[in-house]
Every structure is written in C-alpha cells, then in structure tokens.
Scaffold this motif. Structure first.
Motif, PDB file in Angstrom:
ATOM      1  N   ARG B  50      66.412   6.844  83.220  1.00 24.46           N
ATOM      2  CA  ARG B  50      66.628   7.818  84.287  1.00 24.46           C
ATOM      3  C   ARG B  50      68.098   8.228  84.405  1.00 24.46           C
ATOM      4  O   ARG B  50      68.411   9.272  84.964  1.00 24.46           O
ATOM      5  CB  ARG B  50      66.108   7.266  85.613  1.00 24.46           C
ATOM      6  N   ASN B  53      69.114  11.597  82.104  1.00 29.80           N
ATOM      7  CA  ASN B  53      69.100  12.974  82.623  1.00 29.80           C
ATOM      8  C   ASN B  53      69.627  13.011  84.062  1.00 29.80           C
ATOM      9  O   ASN B  53      69.388  13.956  84.807  1.00 29.80           O
ATOM     10  CB  ASN B  53      67.713  13.616  82.520  1.00 29.80           C
ATOM     11  N   LEU B  55      68.784  11.483  86.722  1.00 29.98           N
ATOM     12  CA  LEU B  55      67.955  11.280  87.914  1.00 29.98           C
ATOM     13  C   LEU B  55      68.545  10.113  88.689  1.00 29.98           C
ATOM     14  O   LEU B  55      68.447  10.040  89.910  1.00 29.98           O
ATOM     15  CB  LEU B  55      66.502  10.990  87.541  1.00 29.98           C
ATOM     16  N   ILE B  77      74.159  20.299  85.155  1.00 34.51           N
ATOM     17  CA  ILE B  77      73.128  19.330  84.781  1.00 34.51           C
ATOM     18  C   ILE B  77      71.754  19.976  84.699  1.00 34.51           C
ATOM     19  O   ILE B  77      70.888  19.559  83.924  1.00 34.51           O
ATOM     20  CB  ILE B  77      73.140  18.110  85.746  1.00 34.51           C
ATOM     21  N   ASN B  78      71.547  21.050  85.476  1.00 37.97           N
ATOM     22  CA  ASN B  78      70.236  21.719  85.439  1.00 37.97           C
ATOM     23  C   ASN B  78      69.969  22.344  84.075  1.00 37.97           C
ATOM     24  O   ASN B  78      68.842  22.338  83.591  1.00 37.97           O
ATOM     25  CB  ASN B  78      70.143  22.758  86.549  1.00 37.97           C
ATOM     26  N   ARG B  81      69.143  19.491  81.745  1.00 40.39           N
ATOM     27  CA  ARG B  81      67.802  18.935  81.972  1.00 40.39           C
ATOM     28  C   ARG B  81      66.712  19.781  81.333  1.00 40.39           C
ATOM     29  O   ARG B  81      65.636  19.286  81.018  1.00 40.39           O
ATOM     30  CB  ARG B  81      67.538  18.792  83.473  1.00 40.39           C
ATOM     31  N   MET B  82      66.988  21.090  81.164  1.00 44.33           N
ATOM     32  CA  MET B  82      65.993  21.932  80.490  1.00 44.33           C
ATOM     33  C   MET B  82      65.819  21.491  79.037  1.00 44.33           C
ATOM     34  O   MET B  82      64.793  21.728  78.431  1.00 44.33           O
ATOM     35  CB  MET B  82      66.431  23.391  80.523  1.00 44.33           C
ATOM     36  N   MET B  86      61.118  15.091  80.525  1.00 45.97           N
ATOM     37  CA  MET B  86      60.805  13.751  81.013  1.00 45.97           C
ATOM     38  C   MET B  86      59.339  13.652  81.397  1.00 45.97           C
ATOM     39  O   MET B  86      58.771  14.551  81.997  1.00 45.97           O
ATOM     40  CB  MET B  86      61.674  13.397  82.220  1.00 45.97           C
ATOM     41  N   ILE B 105      55.451  27.264  85.558  1.00 48.17           N
ATOM     42  CA  ILE B 105      56.332  27.591  86.695  1.00 48.17           C
ATOM     43  C   ILE B 105      57.816  27.536  86.317  1.00 48.17           C
ATOM     44  O   ILE B 105      58.602  28.410  86.709  1.00 48.17           O
ATOM     45  CB  ILE B 105      56.025  26.722  87.940  1.00 48.17           C
ATOM     46  N   ALA B 106      58.193  26.536  85.514  1.00 55.86           N
ATOM     47  CA  ALA B 106      59.608  26.447  85.131  1.00 55.86           C
ATOM     48  C   ALA B 106      59.980  27.589  84.180  1.00 55.86           C
ATOM     49  O   ALA B 106      61.103  28.098  84.206  1.00 55.86           O
ATOM     50  CB  ALA B 106      59.894  25.096  84.480  1.00 55.86           C
ATOM     51  N   LYS B 109      60.265  30.798  86.475  1.00 57.54           N
ATOM     52  CA  LYS B 109      61.310  30.742  87.493  1.00 57.54           C
ATOM     53  C   LYS B 109      62.692  30.466  86.906  1.00 57.54           C
ATOM     54  O   LYS B 109      63.693  30.891  87.461  1.00 57.54           O
ATOM     55  CB  LYS B 109      61.001  29.662  88.535  1.00 57.54           C
ATOM     56  N   LEU B 110      62.738  29.714  85.795  1.00 55.72           N
ATOM     57  CA  LEU B 110      64.044  29.301  85.280  1.00 55.72           C
ATOM     58  C   LEU B 110      64.440  30.034  84.004  1.00 55.72           C
ATOM     59  O   LEU B 110      65.612  30.245  83.747  1.00 55.72           O
ATOM     60  CB  LEU B 110      64.053  27.788  85.008  1.00 55.72           C
ATOM     61  N   ARG B 154      53.688  19.997  79.983  1.00 56.21           N
ATOM     62  CA  ARG B 154      54.632  20.631  80.903  1.00 56.21           C
ATOM     63  C   ARG B 154      56.073  20.428  80.434  1.00 56.21           C
ATOM     64  O   ARG B 154      56.889  21.354  80.472  1.00 56.21           O
ATOM     65  CB  ARG B 154      54.456  20.063  82.318  1.00 56.21           C
ATOM     66  N   SER B 155      56.381  19.210  79.988  1.00 57.64           N
ATOM     67  CA  SER B 155      57.765  18.984  79.556  1.00 57.64           C
ATOM     68  C   SER B 155      58.039  19.694  78.229  1.00 57.64           C
ATOM     69  O   SER B 155      59.151  20.141  77.978  1.00 57.64           O
ATOM     70  CB  SER B 155      58.059  17.487  79.467  1.00 57.64           C
ATOM     71  N   MET B 158      59.404  23.651  78.081  1.00 57.84           N
ATOM     72  CA  MET B 158      60.801  24.056  78.125  1.00 57.84           C
ATOM     73  C   MET B 158      61.456  23.955  76.747  1.00 57.84           C
ATOM     74  O   MET B 158      62.637  24.233  76.587  1.00 57.84           O
ATOM     75  CB  MET B 158      61.581  23.185  79.124  1.00 57.84           C
TER      76      MET B 158
END
Lengths: 242, 245
Positions: B50, B53, B55, B77-78, B81-82, B86, B105-106, B109-110, B154-155, B158
């Motif tokens: 953890r 990244n 966390l 850091i954002n 993290r992409m 994780m 969603i990521a 939105k990102l 989901r991970s 990205m």
C-alpha cells in the motif's frame, strides 16, 4: 346525543371559519411551502459542504464546522430567529422593505436565513454520518484508480451516501416544515401567523388551530410521500440486477 | 538486453505512531516481473504494497517509478496511480454502479474517453476475464470470484504498467480461488508486471519470477521460487514454509 350535536356544530363552525378566511389561509400555506422548500434546497447544498468541512483534514475547517454544529444544535431555534432578525441591522445589513408574497421582504429574508442557518447544522450531521458509513475501501479503490479526493467524493462516495441518508434527510425536511411555524414571531405571514390573526378577528380559537394543523399535516404528508417514493426508486436501481 | 527497472524501492520505512511496521525495505522490480510477497501475518506485506501507490504514506525512504521518486512533493500522485493498478482483498467494487460502469468510470472521468470508447474497452476486458454476460448487472449479484475478476478488469482498464494485488484470493470461498488465479496467470503470461501479496504458495511457486519473504519489517530473503522454496537458508523462512506447505 349531546356529544354528537357538539361535534356537528364544531365541524360546521370549522368549515365556516375556513370559508370566510380561505384566502388568508391559502396565501399563508403558499408562504409556508415556499419558505420550507427554499430552506430545504439551500440547506441541503450548504449542509453537505459543511459536512465536508467537518471531515476535512484541515484543522481550521473542521474546528469551525464542529463549533458551528454544536452551537446551533445547542440553542433554541426561536433564539436564533430573533438573533438574525435583530442582528442583521446591527451588522449594517438593512434589507429593503418591499411587499413580497403578502409580507415584508426583510422579514421573509430574516426568517429564511434563520431557518437555513439552523437546518445546515442538522443536514451537516446527517450527511457526515452518511459519508462515514461508506466503507473506507471505496475511497481507497477510487484513489487507486487515480481519482483525487474531490472526484472520489463526488462520483463514488456521495452517490452511495445519499442512498443511505435519504430517510433521515426526509425527516429533516418534515421538521423544517413544522419548525417554520416559529418564524411567525418576527411577523412573517406564514400559516401560524395567519392563524393568530384569524383567531383575533374571528373571536374563535379552536377552529383556526384545527384548520392550520390539517394544512401542516397535508404538507408534511406530501413531503413524506415524495421521500418514500424516491427511496423506493433508488433501491430498485440497486436491485435491478439481471 | 537488460530490462529496465520500473520500480526501485530504497530504505522504505513506515511507522504507525510508535509501531514501526516497515523498518527498511529494498526492492527492485523489472518490467514483466511477477513478484510474490510472502511472510507471516503482521510482517508488513500489505503495508508495503500500500506504500507503493501511497495509499499509506511512507515515513522514510524512496520509491522510484521509472526513476522518479513518487514521494516527492511535486509529483502528482493521481497521475502515478493511473499507471499503478491495485486489486484489493475485499474487491471494493462500486456497488452503486453496474459492472460495466465500474470499469468505465475512471476512463470517462479521468482520461476523457467517450462513453462508446470506454464501453468498448470494458467489453473487451470483460471478455478477457470471462464475464461478458455480466456487464449490465450490479456487483451485489456476483459471487466473490466474479467480483474479484471484475476488480482486475477495472484496474486493467487504466492500462497500468504494474498491478499490485493485496491478498486477492484471501476473502474468497475455496472453490473460487482457482478462477481468480487463472486470470492472474494469464496476465502474467501476457507480460504484465505484478506484485502479489499472497498466501497461495502454489501460485507463488508456479507463476512468480521472484519471491520475497518479509518478516519483522525487513526483506529476510529474496530470490527465484526455487531458491526461496527449495533451498531456504533462513530458519524463519523454513519454519514458515513448513507451516504453510
């Protein structure tokens, strides 16, 4: 037989009073609804922001929000209403006094402001509880994808929290409707104020009170019904899997 | 040709108040490595993962991602993290979103992908983890194994360079462990760089290119699976392996 006659007489009398002063009652009802609706809309937004301050990492924001909530929740609404009404001019804020929905605008504004200030504290606590009820893993998953804290709150945490807090928020809105009766003390022509007026010009006490209680009950029932419906709709979207 | 380091961890430390969980961790990860992180419970495996990244915020040391220290204040850091995916023990799918939306969603939105582009990515990934037919359901109707495969998808959406797995099969019923491990094996074979905190020694043996054994806040031993499992030199490692294998 005497008691039945009595009830019939009383009901006739109630209907008579309502028919005679129906304009006043309906105007006042409109005022109560407008006042409550505006309070609810504004305090939902500001109360949510206050909740974010309450859980923020900044000590100053957190301290301010905590102090605000404890002060507002620890003092009577009636005191707050008077304080706003007499405090605004003291701060050099003199509201224009023009006719607004059959009442003086400055009184309307003071009453609305006091109700909003009060309701923010309660909405804040409801929203904070809702946000904190969401598992930490949700925030972590969102952050690990690259969402910043604000985006994670907006897209992931808040929508889930909203579902949890809808019943409590609905209760708060019903409370606002009932508590709005207290602004009658600064002369705002809403339901309670008009009831007092009708009592003094009609020399009748019970009838206007019964009428006003039914009108309040009507509005709070409609509000509860709408909240219930929204709750059902949200939980259906959750279960519509397959 | 020498493969480049993606991740270099130097003298990493993490304390919670008075408790020093990680004392000094050094670790190098090359592209395509599958690193299994094993060790007794409480040894700091998850905490270390953890930290990678952020966390958890490390209390000392450096974490170089392609040579950039991600602990620097200037680093966004954002953005990092992409590129570092994780997968969690408890899946942490978003329950208010459909499976497909969980994945997209990521992206929308990102990364400003259109909904159509994002949906195409989601459908491709769902196909890959074998759950194409679940695109429109909500996570609450899935089994644990299915949830974890969705979480992996989901991970992957990205398009990360590394994926961190934090005990990905520990919360699963035994009969569902296999399907998740299979997806992870496929990923490893496709060349994904992975760091896996795991209690699945079979998986570590079979799939990992490198095994590190953590104990008491240090890396006690590291090496190929053969070196660690067959010729364990450390008493602590031997005692641990005897217990779990």
């Amino acid at each position: 037989m005497g008691i039945i006659n009595g009830i019939i007489n009383a009901l006739t009398s109630v209907v008579n009073v309502f028919v005679k002063y129906d304009d006043m009652f309906l105007h006042a009802l409109l005022m109560t609804v407008m006042l409550s609706l505006a309070t609810v809309l504004i305090s939902s937004v500001l109360g949510s922001l206050m909740a974010l301050m309450r859980i923020s990492n900044s000590r100053i924001l957190r301290g301010f929000a905590t102090a605000y909530v404890s002060f507002i929740r620890g003092t009577p609404l009636m005191v707050q209403i008077f304080m706003v009404f007499y405090g605004l001019p003291l701060l050099g804020i003199n509201l224009p006094t023009f006719e607004f929905l059959g009442t003086d605008f400055s009184r309307f504004f003071s009453g609305l402001l006091a109700l909003v200030i009060n309701s923010i504290a309660y909405v804040c606590e409801i929203v904070r509880g809702g946000i904190q009820s969401i598992d930490d893993g949700q925030m972590e998953a969102a952050r690990s994808l690259g969402f910043n804290k604000r985006q994670a709150m907006l897209y992931i945490i808040f929508p889930q929290a909203l579902k949890n807090i809808l019943p409590a928020l609905g209760n708060e809105f019903v409370s606002v409707i009932k508590e709005s009766s207290q602004v009658s003390i600064i002369g705002l022509a809403e339901l309670m104020y008009i009831t007092t007026t009708v009592r003094s010009i009609s020399f009748r006490s019970f009838e206007p009170l019964l009428i006003v209680s039914l009108l309040y009950f009507l509005v709070t029932s409609v509000c509860s019904y709408l909240v219930n419906k929204m709750e059902k709709k949200m939980s259906v979207s959750n279960r519509s899997s397959n | 040709m020498e493969r480049e380091f993606i991740l270099e961890v130097k003298d990493l430390g993490k304390s919670f108040k008075n408790l020093e969980v990680l004392k000094s961790i050094d670790l190098n990860v090359k592209k395509g490595d599958v690193v299994a992180i094993i060790g007794p419970s409480g040894s700091g495996k998850s905490t270390m993962l953890r930290c990678l990244n952020r966390l958890e915020e490390p209390t000392k040391g450096q974490i170089l991602f392609h040579g950039t220290n991600i602990l620097d204040k200037e680093v966004d850091i954002n953005k990092i993290r992409m590129q570092i995916g994780m997968v969690f023990q408890q899946f942490n799918l978003f329950p208010h979103l459909t499976v497909r939306r969980n994945i997209t969603i990521a992206l929308t939105k990102l990364q400003n992908l259109s909904m159509d582009e994002a949906n195409a990515t989601a459908d491709r990934l769902l196909e890959m983890v074998g759950l194409a037919e679940k695109a429109d359901v909500y996570p609450s109707s899935l089994s644990g194994g299915q949830k974890q495969r969705i979480a992996i998808a989901r991970s992957l959406a990205m398009n990360p360079e590394i994926i961190l797995f934090d005990e990905p099969t520990s919360a699963l019923d035994p009969e569902m462990v296999g399907e998740v491990l299979q997806v992870m094996k496929d990923l490893a074979q496709a060349g994904m760089t992975m760091l896996v905190v795991t209690h699945e020694m079979g998986f570590a043996k079979e799939v990992a290119s490198k095994v590190i054994f953590l104990d008491g806040g240090y890396v006690l031993t590291e090496g190929s699976p053969e070196e660690v499992f067959e010729n364990a030199k450390h008493e602590r490692v031997k005692a641990f392996l005897d217990k779990v294998m």
